[in-house]
Scaffold this motif. Structure first.
Motif, PDB file in Angstrom:
ATOM      1  N   TYR A  79       0.834  -1.178   0.000  1.00 28.62           N
ATOM      2  CA  TYR A  79       0.000   0.000   0.000  1.00 28.62           C
ATOM      3  C   TYR A  79       0.879   1.243   0.000  1.00 28.62           C
ATOM      4  O   TYR A  79       1.948   1.270   0.609  1.00 28.62           O
ATOM      5  CB  TYR A  79      -0.931   0.015   1.221  1.00 28.62           C
ATOM      6  CG  TYR A  79      -2.189  -0.808   1.041  1.00 28.62           C
ATOM      7  CD1 TYR A  79      -2.151  -2.198   1.123  1.00 28.62           C
ATOM      8  CD2 TYR A  79      -3.398  -0.201   0.753  1.00 28.62           C
ATOM      9  CE1 TYR A  79      -3.299  -2.956   0.945  1.00 28.62           C
ATOM     10  CE2 TYR A  79      -4.562  -0.941   0.565  1.00 28.62           C
ATOM     11  CZ  TYR A  79      -4.491  -2.317   0.666  1.00 28.62           C
ATOM     12  OH  TYR A  79      -5.637  -3.059   0.476  1.00 28.62           O
TER      13      TYR A  79
ATOM     14  N   GLN B  63       0.833   5.404   0.769  1.00 29.28           N
ATOM     15  CA  GLN B  63       0.074   6.412   1.508  1.00 29.28           C
ATOM     16  C   GLN B  63       0.736   7.774   1.398  1.00 29.28           C
ATOM     17  O   GLN B  63       1.885   7.939   1.789  1.00 29.28           O
ATOM     18  CB  GLN B  63      -0.068   6.022   2.986  1.00 29.28           C
ATOM     19  CG  GLN B  63      -0.961   6.955   3.789  1.00 29.28           C
ATOM     20  CD  GLN B  63      -1.164   6.483   5.225  1.00 29.28           C
ATOM     21  OE1 GLN B  63      -0.313   5.827   5.803  1.00 29.28           O
ATOM     22  NE2 GLN B  63      -2.328   6.815   5.798  1.00 29.28           N
TER      23      GLN B  63
ATOM     24  N   LYS C  23      -3.779  11.272   3.496  1.00 29.20           N
ATOM     25  CA  LYS C  23      -4.645  10.359   2.738  1.00 29.20           C
ATOM     26  C   LYS C  23      -4.617   8.984   3.369  1.00 29.20           C
ATOM     27  O   LYS C  23      -3.729   8.646   4.142  1.00 29.20           O
ATOM     28  CB  LYS C  23      -4.183  10.259   1.280  1.00 29.20           C
ATOM     29  CG  LYS C  23      -4.140  11.591   0.557  1.00 29.20           C
ATOM     30  CD  LYS C  23      -5.518  12.178   0.375  1.00 29.20           C
ATOM     31  CE  LYS C  23      -5.474  13.440  -0.465  1.00 29.20           C
ATOM     32  NZ  LYS C  23      -6.831  14.055  -0.607  1.00 29.20           N
ATOM     33  N   GLY C  24      -5.613   8.168   3.008  1.00 34.26           N
ATOM     34  CA  GLY C  24      -5.592   6.790   3.448  1.00 34.26           C
ATOM     35  C   GLY C  24      -4.691   5.948   2.551  1.00 34.26           C
ATOM     36  O   GLY C  24      -4.374   6.353   1.434  1.00 34.26           O
ATOM     37  N   PRO C  25      -4.269   4.789   3.035  1.00 32.57           N
ATOM     38  CA  PRO C  25      -3.450   3.907   2.186  1.00 32.57           C
ATOM     39  C   PRO C  25      -4.235   3.465   0.953  1.00 32.57           C
ATOM     40  O   PRO C  25      -5.450   3.267   1.022  1.00 32.57           O
ATOM     41  CB  PRO C  25      -3.164   2.716   3.101  1.00 32.57           C
ATOM     42  CG  PRO C  25      -3.429   3.198   4.494  1.00 32.57           C
ATOM     43  CD  PRO C  25      -4.508   4.230   4.367  1.00 32.57           C
TER      44      PRO C  25
ATOM     45  N   PHE D 170       3.695   0.668   2.735  1.00 31.48           N
ATOM     46  CA  PHE D 170       3.446  -0.377   3.719  1.00 31.48           C
ATOM     47  C   PHE D 170       3.350  -1.722   3.014  1.00 31.48           C
ATOM     48  O   PHE D 170       2.594  -1.867   2.044  1.00 31.48           O
ATOM     49  CB  PHE D 170       2.134  -0.134   4.465  1.00 31.48           C
ATOM     50  CG  PHE D 170       2.119   1.082   5.331  1.00 31.48           C
ATOM     51  CD1 PHE D 170       1.589   2.274   4.857  1.00 31.48           C
ATOM     52  CD2 PHE D 170       2.628   1.037   6.619  1.00 31.48           C
ATOM     53  CE1 PHE D 170       1.568   3.409   5.655  1.00 31.48           C
ATOM     54  CE2 PHE D 170       2.602   2.166   7.426  1.00 31.48           C
ATOM     55  CZ  PHE D 170       2.076   3.355   6.944  1.00 31.48           C
TER      56      PHE D 170
END
Lengths: 115, 116
Positions: free
Chosen positions: A36, A38, A42-44, A89
Motif C-alpha cells: 500500500y 500512503q 490520505k488513506g493507504p 506499507f
C-alpha cells in the motif's frame, strides 16, 4: 508482536534510481501480500499485490519479488520519481479462519525521491 | 465510484471526553474495517464487520471503544473515555467480497484524533 517486519524505516533515493523496500513474515498461513502507498493526509491505497505461487509480479515501474522459502518479499520501484515520495506499507493476509481478509501491516517506509 | 467516506476529518478533545467517528463504505461492500494508525506506524485492525455482524474485535479495547454497523452499511466508532494514547488516525476501510483473502481493501482518508 509484529507479524510483518519491514525495512528500512526511511529511504532517500535520487530521481531515476531504484528504491527497494523489504519485508519478512513468519506465519505460513499468509497467502496474500499487498503493498500500500500512503500520501500525507490520505488513506493507504493498494499499489500492487502478489500471491506466494509466483516469484515476481511487475506493474509498470513497480515490481514485487517474493521468496517463499525465506518468507521474504520486497518492492522495487524502478526509475523513481519525486511523485513516488510517500510512505509504503507491506501487508499480509491469511487464508481461512475468522480473520479472513484482515491485513497485517508492516511499520512503513517513508520514501523521499530527490529531483 | 465514490470512495469510503469518513467524518469528522479532524477532532481535538480533552482526555476523558468522548468522541464518535462515522464511516460510509463503498456501496455494496459487505466487509467494513476500522483500523487505528498511530503516527509512524502501520495501521492496526480494531474491528471487522461482515454485513452488520462482528467478525473480529480481538484488538478493540472494549473498556473504552465500541463500534456498530447499522443495517450492514454505515458504521460508527466511539471512544469513551479517551486517553492520551488514543491520539491516532482512525481509518475506515471496506472490501467487496467475503471469504477471500485477496480482497482489495479500500481505505478512507481517515479521522485524525488528538487527545490533549
Amino acid at each position: 508482536q509484529q507479524q510483518v517486519k519491514q525495512s528500512p524505516q526511511s529511504l532517500i533515493v535520487q530521481k531515476g534510481g531504484i528504491s527497494i523496500i523489504n519485508c519478512a513474515y513468519e506465519n505460513t498461513a499468509f497467502d496474500y501480500f499487498p503493498w500500500y502507498q500512503q500520501f500525507p493526509g490520505k488513506g493507504p491505497a493498494l499499489l500492487i499485490a502478489i500471491r506466494p505461487d509466483v516469484s515476481e509480479k511487475k506493474e509498470g515501474r513497480f515490481t514485487i519479488s517474493f521468496n517463499k522459502s525465506a518468507k521474504q518479499f520486497s518492492l522495487h520501484i524502478m526509475d523513481s520519481q519525486p511523485g513516488d515520495s510517500a510512505t509504503y506499507f507491506c501487508a499480509a493476509s491469511m487464508k481461512g479462519g475468522s480473520t479472513l481478509g484482515r491485513l497485517y501491516f508492516g511499520r512503513g517506509t517513508q520514501l523521499t525521491v530527490w529531483p | 465510484e465514490a470512495g469510503v467516506a469518513q467524518s469528522p476529518r479532524y477532532k481535538i478533545i480533552e482526555k476523558r471526553q468522548s468522541v464518535a467517528f462515522w464511516c460510509n463504505p463503498i456501496s455494496g461492500h459487505a466487509t467494513l474495517y476500522w483500523y487505528q494508525q498511530i503516527l509512524g506506524q502501520g495501521p492496526k485492525l480494531l474491528i471487522q464487520f461482515q454485513n452488520n455482524g462482528v467478525v473480529d474485535d480481538s484488538q478493540l479495547p472494549k473498556d473504552r471503544f465500541s463500534a456498530e454497523r447499522l443495517k450492514g452499511v454505515d458504521s460508527t466508532l466511539k471512544i469513551q473515555p479517551a486517553k492520551l494514547e488514543d491520539s491516532a488516525v482512525y481509518l475506515c476501510a471496506s472490501s467487496p467480497q467475503t471469504g477471500y483473502s485477496g480482497n482489495t481493501i479500500y481505505f478512507g482518508e481517515g479521522s485524525w484524533l488528538t487527545v490533549v
